[in-house]
Design an enzyme around this catalytic site. Structure first.
Site, short mmCIF file in Angstrom:
data_model
loop_
_atom_site.label_atom_id
_atom_site.label_comp_id
_atom_site.label_asym_id
_atom_site.label_seq_id
_atom_site.Cartn_x
_atom_site.Cartn_y
_atom_site.Cartn_z
N ARG A 58 -6.26 -5.44 -0.97
CA ARG A 58 -7.69 -5.14 -0.91
C ARG A 58 -7.95 -3.65 -0.74
O ARG A 58 -7.37 -3.00 0.12
CB ARG A 58 -8.35 -5.92 0.23
CG ARG A 58 -9.85 -5.68 0.32
CD ARG A 58 -10.49 -6.55 1.35
NE ARG A 58 -10.61 -7.93 0.88
CZ ARG A 58 -10.33 -8.99 1.63
NH1 ARG A 58 -9.90 -8.84 2.85
NH2 ARG A 58 -10.49 -10.21 1.15
N HIS A 84 3.00 -10.04 0.53
CA HIS A 84 2.75 -9.16 1.66
C HIS A 84 4.03 -8.81 2.41
O HIS A 84 4.02 -7.98 3.32
CB HIS A 84 1.75 -9.83 2.61
CG HIS A 84 1.18 -8.93 3.66
ND1 HIS A 84 1.48 -9.07 5.00
CD2 HIS A 84 0.33 -7.87 3.58
CE1 HIS A 84 0.85 -8.14 5.69
NE2 HIS A 84 0.14 -7.40 4.86
N ARG A 104 -3.76 -6.92 18.66
CA ARG A 104 -4.57 -5.73 18.48
C ARG A 104 -6.01 -6.05 18.08
O ARG A 104 -6.95 -5.49 18.62
CB ARG A 104 -3.96 -4.83 17.39
CG ARG A 104 -4.70 -3.49 17.24
CD ARG A 104 -4.32 -2.77 15.97
NE ARG A 104 -5.05 -3.27 14.82
CZ ARG A 104 -4.50 -3.51 13.62
NH1 ARG A 104 -3.23 -3.31 13.43
NH2 ARG A 104 -5.24 -3.97 12.62
N ARG A 132 0.85 -1.19 0.00
CA ARG A 132 0.00 0.00 0.00
C ARG A 132 0.89 1.24 0.00
O ARG A 132 1.70 1.42 0.91
CB ARG A 132 -0.92 0.03 1.23
CG ARG A 132 -1.83 -1.19 1.35
CD ARG A 132 -2.84 -0.98 2.48
NE ARG A 132 -3.48 -2.23 2.87
CZ ARG A 132 -4.52 -2.77 2.26
NH1 ARG A 132 -5.04 -2.16 1.21
NH2 ARG A 132 -5.04 -3.92 2.68
#
Length: 712
Positions: free
Chosen positions: A431, A461, A594, A401
């Protein structure tokens, strides 16, 4: 947040392919109960809502947390609820092991979302009162002064009118496709004397091109804000003047659609066309949620449901007047007198503060950046330096990203212009970033960058980079492995680790990963040759299994056994069952998770319960770090099936003892936190951890620790 009374307790049966991969019967998990993934995710979003309700959080931050909660929930419906609804359409044999009872989970989701919506509305009402105390008022079309009415009408004519198209929906044979992420005014047009039959209309609110919030002329000492939909509400008589109506009833509605892209494993150039087609199809995805103002005209609601093919079981969510609260992440800070963040400003890592060359420092020693405490500018400086260094011959980097105005991309483009060979592995299937990454692909290739676009069945990733220099006959390399994205915007709020290194064994493996990504056949033997990095989908799962089993063996031999695990999400059944086994024999398991945590943490049959907390604070806890007796590691990988088996991920060992201790110290601070830490118990209650007499807000303490740390 509690589980509903009809809580489904899922079981796991070993996947034959997974068993084949691990090749170990003793690792095959028993059938054990786990918290449903989607219920656990909603518990996480309830923690975000807790921050919005916390009066100690600055008011503008509380509004931002409401926006984050709303945005999270939108994505949850687009992806997870859509997936569960798809599962209802297939046989049980085709369902994933974690969703054996999608009907029950969907029922639980509906109940939990309704409860959270009520809490959301309660918090917002309280915030509105606090805004009033600060002389900040959100006005509607019904309470404008004459000066403000003139302003609103002028703003409408100059900015809004040309950006809206009213739709008389009863006259349209095929009902218009309502866009995901947009909000609409659903309007009933009538006459006070009932002389004309009422009609229905729709107007899409143009928040894509115009701001949601408009600051209006106000009295001295006050700040008045109006939402753009209320600007349109005020001007409805002017919009529909030629129809002769004088009574208008308008309420906000929104539709959330299935956002999954159906993309097969063909990784040739047709992948680009598949993604482009998928993005178009996403706009037509089946509705998975319909949110409406609870005060909407019943006849209009019935009409909309009928024309859209909705039924009472289709996640119909009644709400208050305002929807799409995700826009509130951009609530105008200019209206607040107090704008300072409760956390300190980031700073350049001391080892780079006075350095003239980032690469020179890295070649002398490993350095760990901890963003956002440390400035992300060091990563940009590294790439800029590589772009102009005459001895640098190549840069290879992964990108998942990127920021909209990416300085990372600018540095890479400059490197090409300076004659460097630049390779970027760009994940087109990230996504909700698919369209952005398609655009980046075009720009990078136009500039001469070699762009790698993916692997059949695997998302890339991993976060890594290798820079190669040649000085005479000597080759020198440096680079990094990280837990976060190369995105300077999110790096300001995402807590991540960045290992900057010139370690030969680490860089040799990074080169092997890039060789795998570049090879036409993507031969897994290339990854299998890695000696230092643990790699998904080849060795990551077996590596972590081995590390946990070592701790189990130590505990069985009464030699202790301890591990600290920090991740975003924990939902992989095999890894969870190994943690259960570790707790059963007395391993001291400490976790900082988290988001999703499908593991139960308490069991009377265990020698030691699992210590597990979740930290939700001003910074998003995004890092993955692991401490075992056998070493300290950071990674891009959560313990989820998708990360361990269906992505390219890396975990890197920390060799430098000082950095190992630094990671341990940071994790110890987080585990000792008692202000923003919530206990992850079996009931997902989100109780705050209040142990100890001294208040410890871990993010503040980490800032102090890093700011005061002395480096050699």
């Amino acid at each position: 947040m509690r589980l509903s009374k009809s809580e489904p307790l899922d079981t796991f049966t070993q996947d034959p392919e997974m068993e084949k991969k691990t090749n170990s019967k003793k690792n095959a998990p028993e059938k054990k109960k786990m918290i449903p993934r989607d219920v656990s995710w909603l518990a996480f979003n309830a923690r975000v809502l807790q921050e919005a309700a916390d009066p100690s959080v600055p008011l503008h931050e509380r509004i931002r947390f409401l926006g984050i909660h709303s945005n999270n929930q939108d994505e949850f419906f687009r992806v997870r609820v859509a997936t569960l609804r798809r599962m209802l359409q297939v046989g049980k044999s085709a369902r994933m092991h974690l969703e054996e009872n999608p009907e029950q989970i969907l029922d639980d989701i509906h109940d939990l979302v309704i409860d959270q919506q009520r809490e959301f509305d309660r918090i917002w009402d309280g915030i509105v009162d606090e805004l009033k105390e600060q002389k900040i008022f959100i006005r509607t079309e019904k309470n404008l002064s004459k000066e403000q009415q003139k302003f609103v009408l002028s703003y409408f004519n100059e900015e809004v009118r040309t950006n809206i198209i009213p739709l008389m929906i009863e006259s349209i044979q095929q009902f218009p496709l309502l866009r995901d992420k947009s909000i609409y005014l659903a309007i009933v047009l009538a006459r006070q004397d009932n002389s004309v039959r009422q009609k229905f209309a729709l107007i899409e609110i143009p928040t894509i091109v115009l701001p949601r919030f408009i600051i209006m002329p106000s009295k001295e000492g006050e700040k008045d804000i109006i939402l753009i939909e209320d600007v349109i509400r005020f001007c409805l008589p002017y919009i529909f003047t030629y129809f002769g109506y004088d009574k208008f009833n308008a309420h906000i509605i929104k539709v959330t659609r299935d956002a999954e892209l159906d993309i097969d494993n063909d990784i040739s150039t047709s992948l680009i066309h598949q993604i482009e087609k998928g993005l178009k199809d996403r706009r037509k995805g089946k509705p998975v949620r319909f949110v409406y103002d609870k005060d909407i005209d019943p006849l209009l609601l019935e009409y909309l449901m009928r024309r859209m093919g909705l039924s009472p079981g289709d996640n119909l969510i009644p709400g208050a007047r305002i929807h799409n609260f995700k826009d509130f992440m951009d609530f105008p800070n200019a209206v607040f007198a107090e704008k300072t963040s409760s956390l300190r400003k980031n700073f350049v890592h001391p080892l780079f503060a006075e350095a003239t060359s980032v690469m020179h420092v890295i070649q002398g020693q490993d350095v760990m950046l901890h963003t956002p405490y440390h400035s992300f500018d060091t990563i940009i400086d590294l790439l800029r330096e590589a772009a102009i260094d005459p001895n640098v011959v190549s840069i290879k980097i992964t990108a998942y990203r990127l920021a909209r105005n990416s300085r990372i991309v600018n540095a890479l483009v400059n490197a090409v212009r300076n004659g460097k060979q630049v390779t970027v592995s760009l994940e087109l299937r990230a996504r909700f970033n698919e369209a952005d990454n398609l655009e980046w692909k075009t720009r990078l290739e136009d500039e001469g960058v070699k762009v790698l676009i993916g692997i059949p069945g695997l998302k890339v990733h991993a976060k890594m980079c290798v820079i190669k220099k040649k000085i005479g006959t000597k080759t020198i390399q440096c680079g990094f492995v990280a837990t976060g994205n190369l995105n300077e915007k999110t790096a300001r709020v995402y807590g991540d680790h960045w290992l900057l290194t010139a370690n030969r064994s680490i860089l040799a493996d990074i080169n092997r990963v890039f060789s795998y990504l570049e090879s036409p056949k993507h031969d897994p033997k290339i990854l299998a040759a890695c000696k230092t990095l643990a790699i998904s989908p080849i060795s990551m799962r077996s590596f972590f299994i081995k590390m946990i089993e070592k701790e189990i063996k130590l505990a069985k031999n009464k030699s202790g056994g301890e591990m600290i695990i920090k991740m975003n999400s924990l939902s992989d059944p095999q890894m969870i069952n190994l943690l259960y086994e570790a707790a059963r024999v007395g391993v001291n398991v400490k976790m900082i998770i988290r988001g999703i945590c499908c593991a139960y943490t308490e069991n009377k049959k265990w020698k030691k319960d699992i210590t597990a907390i979740s930290i939700v604070d001003e910074y998003l806890e995004h890092a993955r770090a692991f401490v075992f007796r056998g070493g300290v590691y950071i990674s891009s990988c959560d313990w989820m099936v998708r990360n361990l088996d269906h992505r390219v991920e890396v975990a890197v060992p920390i060799f430098d003892p000082a950095i190992q201790q630094e990671i341990k110290d940071i994790l110890a601070i987080q585990l000792s936190g008692n202000v923003k830490a919530r206990i992850l118990d079996n009931e997902q209650n989100n109780k705050y951890k209040h142990e100890g007499s001294k208040k410890i807000r871990s993010q503040i303490e980490i800032f102090k620790y890093l700011h005061e740390k002395q480096y050699k």
